[in-house]
Structures are given as C-alpha cells and as structure tokens.
Motif scaffolding. Structure first.
Motif, PDB file in Angstrom:
ATOM      1  N   TRP A  15       0.844  -1.186   0.000  1.00 36.75           N
ATOM      2  CA  TRP A  15       0.000   0.000   0.000  1.00 36.75           C
ATOM      3  C   TRP A  15       0.883   1.241   0.000  1.00 36.75           C
ATOM      4  O   TRP A  15       1.819   1.357   0.786  1.00 36.75           O
ATOM      5  CB  TRP A  15      -0.911  -0.003   1.220  1.00 36.75           C
ATOM      6  N   LYS A  62      -0.352  -3.980   3.951  1.00 36.96           N
ATOM      7  CA  LYS A  62      -0.362  -2.727   4.721  1.00 36.96           C
ATOM      8  C   LYS A  62       0.375  -2.926   6.036  1.00 36.96           C
ATOM      9  O   LYS A  62       0.463  -4.035   6.559  1.00 36.96           O
ATOM     10  CB  LYS A  62      -1.801  -2.272   4.995  1.00 36.96           C
ATOM     11  N   ASP A  84      -2.233   0.329   8.121  1.00 39.67           N
ATOM     12  CA  ASP A  84      -1.327   1.336   7.575  1.00 39.67           C
ATOM     13  C   ASP A  84      -1.428   2.704   8.241  1.00 39.67           C
ATOM     14  O   ASP A  84      -0.820   3.665   7.793  1.00 39.67           O
ATOM     15  CB  ASP A  84      -1.478   1.487   6.047  1.00 39.67           C
TER      16      ASP A  84
END
Length: 95
Positions: A15, A62, A84
């Motif tokens: 990500w 993430k 994240d």
C-alpha cells in the motif's frame, strides 16, 4: 491518491499512501497472496535515491503491527500501525 505499488524485487503489492512520480519500493519479507506480509524491511526509492525505510510487520500489503519508520532526513518514528495508520501514543491500550 493512495494506490497499490508492486515491489521491484518480487511480485508483491504494498500500500502506497502518498504515491510520487519516479518512486519504487523493495520488500525483504514474505509475500502472501501477492501482498507483503510478515516481518521485513521496506525500502522506498525516489528518483533513484534511497527514501524512507520501514522495518516492521505487514499484513495484507499494509503496515500492521510494530514498526520503525526512518525518514529520508534520518528521523525514527517507532510505533504500532493498524491498517497502515500509525496509532498515536496511548491508543495502543485499546488493542
């Protein structure tokens, strides 16, 4: 806008919360179902120069878990990430 980026050293998606032009990334950890997972080192490169580095835990591509982010300027940001997002100090009590 945020998007997935694929590591240059293995077919693994990560990500990317703030995509930049001429940006690439490598991931030293394992890859589950095509996404970065487990413990490893994520190294960003921008315009051919080393940029931010993250050493810690990933899940589903993430940041999830404990990690240390090293900024290009050399600052260290240590904490716990969930999906994240870096939790602010004190939030970790809720987990």
């Amino acid at each position: 806008s945020p998007a997935w980026i694929t590591a240059t050293n293995q077919p693994c998606k990560i990500w990317n919360p703030e995509p930049e032009p001429d940006e690439s990334v490598t991931w030293s950890g394992s890859c589950t179902d095509g996404f970065a997972s487990g413990h490893g080192v994520l190294q960003w490169t921008e315009n051919g120069k080393p940029d931010a580095k993250f050493e810690g835990d990933y899940a589903n591509g993430k940041r999830n878990g404990h990690g240390v982010l090293t900024t290009p300027g050399g600052d260290h940001i240590e904490g716990v990430w969930v999906n994240d997002q870096l939790l602010s100090p004190g939030d970790s009590d809720a987990i």
